[in-house]
Design an enzyme around this catalytic site. Structure first.
Site, mmCIF file in Angstrom:
data_model
loop_
_atom_site.group_PDB
_atom_site.id
_atom_site.type_symbol
_atom_site.label_atom_id
_atom_site.label_comp_id
_atom_site.label_asym_id
_atom_site.label_seq_id
_atom_site.Cartn_x
_atom_site.Cartn_y
_atom_site.Cartn_z
ATOM 1 N N GLU A 57 0.612 -1.214 0.108
ATOM 2 C CA GLU A 57 0.157 0.250 -0.368
ATOM 3 C C GLU A 57 0.959 1.172 -0.152
ATOM 4 O OE1 GLU A 57 -2.951 -3.225 1.852
ATOM 5 O OE2 GLU A 57 -0.699 -2.660 2.245
ATOM 6 N N GLN A 120 -8.780 -6.402 11.973
ATOM 7 C CA GLN A 120 -8.208 -5.227 11.138
ATOM 8 C C GLN A 120 -9.485 -3.763 10.735
ATOM 9 O OE1 GLN A 120 -8.246 -7.199 6.752
ATOM 10 N NE2 GLN A 120 -6.053 -7.606 7.272
#
Length: 589
Positions: A57, A120
């Protein structure tokens, strides 16, 4: 997706992709994951938006930065919740420091799970609040189009910067209707672009009265697309120009009035120009500590005109005599009109003695470097030849450290948006993914990533993205087997105690073998360790345009960046080589 009519029922995820299409997005850099996964299904059908699957990312964020910096458009990256979102924090912070227009879209856990430490889950909105212009948490699918429209508007207007849009998974899955807003209402957000006429006239008056003025040009001139106007202003007035690290290319290096880059590793002429000036006209710059050195001794006799799109920057570090809030392009254009009116009335500045003095300094203390005694490769020579062969129309994207400083000095920049780097945050690992983004934005251009072996090993996995997606960047790897800038400081300030800066250790083989690593990623790998081979290797890399190329330039590890002003000291203490300070002959200016 592009055929969807406004008003028809869609999912929130479909609405998101329709909104991106309506915003004119053509490329998104990202990685799917659980919370953002609903958005990837309609993205699969979009004929307008190309998604580029990165390997990390952080690479997505830097690629979006490179895309934005090369074009001025808003760069877009996408990630899932939790670690996907937190991996975007570094590029978001980088974009914030360097005023890069960026929209980061992240998935979030379902709204009923927010705050429960769900799998998450991360409060990415709270985490990024200090490093975004604005950020949103969307839990209602109906709000997606308006939020995306607002995000792009905020990112691209005023002082550009990053905006984060965090969307809960249930909002992406919910049924809604798509309606792109025809107007936006953002109370409290009204960036001023037009400068105040009275302030512009006062600035023009000071410019005419001054005898030692300098145009101090920052990255705001690049972001505003004001290079042409700057050239007119400089040519009309004859005032010397310095361009910061973020402004390289805003004014041609070949222009006789250009003194180069100021600051810690600036040219002697640029540093002397600011220190001896009686007027600094700051255009889109922020008096960063790397430019000013010790603020108490910076340009002690100079009045200051400070023009910036961001009112918070004006007077933040240096007291200002004439503040001008406005877009750099409009400020410079209005200054030109004001000075033309003064010229018509018979008023002109007299800078002849000042220009002669700085021309003398520039001639006496040019940029240079020592060839290694052992005949090995000087990194400065590599970049000098790279700039000469690739030319001023290529795009150069640097990492952070010694190679960044050598690249800004020894490659000639004639055009805006041809120099891209991480300035304010100084992010290692920036170069390769940012070069990837720049190449996607400008496929017709030759894009060189100029990287160090330390930086390169942080994000080189994006070479796989480049090879698979057909993004043929070129990498000039300045390999000194060290964390070079830290090693330089250890040489100068820590008695050559090289604590944890040797990237090779005691191994006799090179780890990694960069050409082999490049080949493993589907790229062409080349190497060079002799000065006489540099031109041929660069030429060979220039001829390969269907796959990425990595050239491992194995350079002398003790090469240093000069000139240098030690951190926290006065710019008056600049040294152009070890223990060698410049001596200016004319102290009466």
């Amino acid at each position: 997706m592009s055929e969807q009519a406004t008003g028809e029922q869609v999912t929130g995820a479909q609405s998101l992709i329709l909104a991106l299409e309506a915003a004119g997005v053509e490329h998104v850099f990202g990685i799917p994951g659980g919370a953002i996964l609903p958005a990837y299904d309609p993205l699969f059908d979009s004929v307008r938006v190309r998604h580029i699957l990165v390997r990390h990312e952080q690479g997505a964020g830097h690629a979006a930065q490179g895309y934005a910096a090369a074009t001025g458009k808003v760069g877009v990256c996408m990630a899932t919740s939790g670690p996907g979102a937190t991996n975007l924090v570094t590029p978001i912070a980088d974009a914030y420091m360097d005023s890069v227009p960026l929209v980061a879209i992240t998935g979030q856990v379902s709204s009923n799970a927010i705050g429960t430490d769900a799998f998450q889950e991360a409060d990415i909105r709270g985490i990024t609040m200090p490093i975004t212009k604005h950020n949103f948490l969307v839990t209602d699918a109906a709000e997606i189009p308006r939020t995306i429209a607002e995000a792009f508007y905020i990112a691209s207007t005023g002082r550009p910067g990053p905006v984060l849009v965090d969307i809960s998974k249930d909002a992406l899955q919910a049924a809604t209707t798509f309606a792109w807003p025809t107007q936006l209402n953002l109370p409290g957000y009204r960036p001023v672009t037009r400068p105040h006429a009275k302030q512009v006239r006062e600035a023009a008056r000071l410019m005419l009265e001054a005898r030692r003025p300098v145009l101090y040009v920052g990255g705001g001139v690049i972001r505003a697309g004001a290079a042409k106007e700057l050239r007119v202003l400089a040519d009309m007035t004859g005032i010397p120009v310095v361009t910061t690290l973020m402004a390289r290319g805003a004014f041609p290096d070949s222009h006789p009035q250009h003194l180069g880059m100021p600051g810690m590793h600036g040219t002697v002429a640029a540093v002397a120009g600011l220190q001896r000036s009686d007027l600094i006209v700051s255009l889109g710059a922020r008096f960063d500590d790397r430019v000013t050195g010790n603020l108490d001794s910076f340009a002690p006799n100079a009045k200051v005109v400070h023009a910036d799109i961001d009112p918070a920057e004006i007077g933040k570090n240096r007291p200002v005599d004439v503040p001008i809030v406005g877009d750099a392009r409009e400020v410079v254009a209005d200054l030109i009109v004001a000075l033309e009116a003064e010229a018509d009335a018979g008023h002109a500045g007299d800078y002849a003695a000042w220009k002669d003095f700085l021309t003398g300094v520039k001639a006496k203390y040019p940029l240079g470097y020592d060839e290694p005694d052992d005949g090995s490769l000087a990194p400065q020579y590599v970049l000098e030849r790279l700039g000469a062969i690739a030319g001023p129309d290529a795009v150069y994207v640097a990492g952070v450290g010694q190679h960044q400083m050598w690249a800004t000095h020894f490659i000639g920049y004639e055009n805006p948006n041809t120099w891209i780097n991480s300035g304010g945050l100084g992010t290692m690992g920036f170069s390769v993914p940012a070069a990837m983004g720049a190449k996607v934005a400008r496929p017709e251009a030759t894009v060189w990533s100029v990287d160090g072996d330390g930086c390169f090993q942080m994000t080189n996995q994006e070479l796989a993205t480049c090879a698979i997606e057909g993004i043929p960047i070129k990498v000039a790897l300045i390999n000194n087997s060290s964390l070079g800038m830290v090693r330089q400081w250890q040489t100068l300030f820590y008695n050559k105690r090289y604590s944890n800066t040797d990237l090779q250790g005691q191994t006799e083989v090179r780890i990694p073998d960069f050409p082999k690593l490049a080949e493993a990623y589907g790229c062409v790998g080349l190497s060079c360790d002799r000065p006489e081979d540099v031109d041929a290797v660069i030429q060979k890399a220039m001829e390969i345009n269907d796959v990425p190329v990595v050239v491992d330039f194995r350079v002398h590890r003790d090469a240093m960046v000069w000139p240098m002003v030690a951190a926290g000291t006065s710019n008056d203490d600049i040294k152009f080589a070890r223990d060698m300070a410049p001596e200016f002959e004319d102290d009466d200016l």
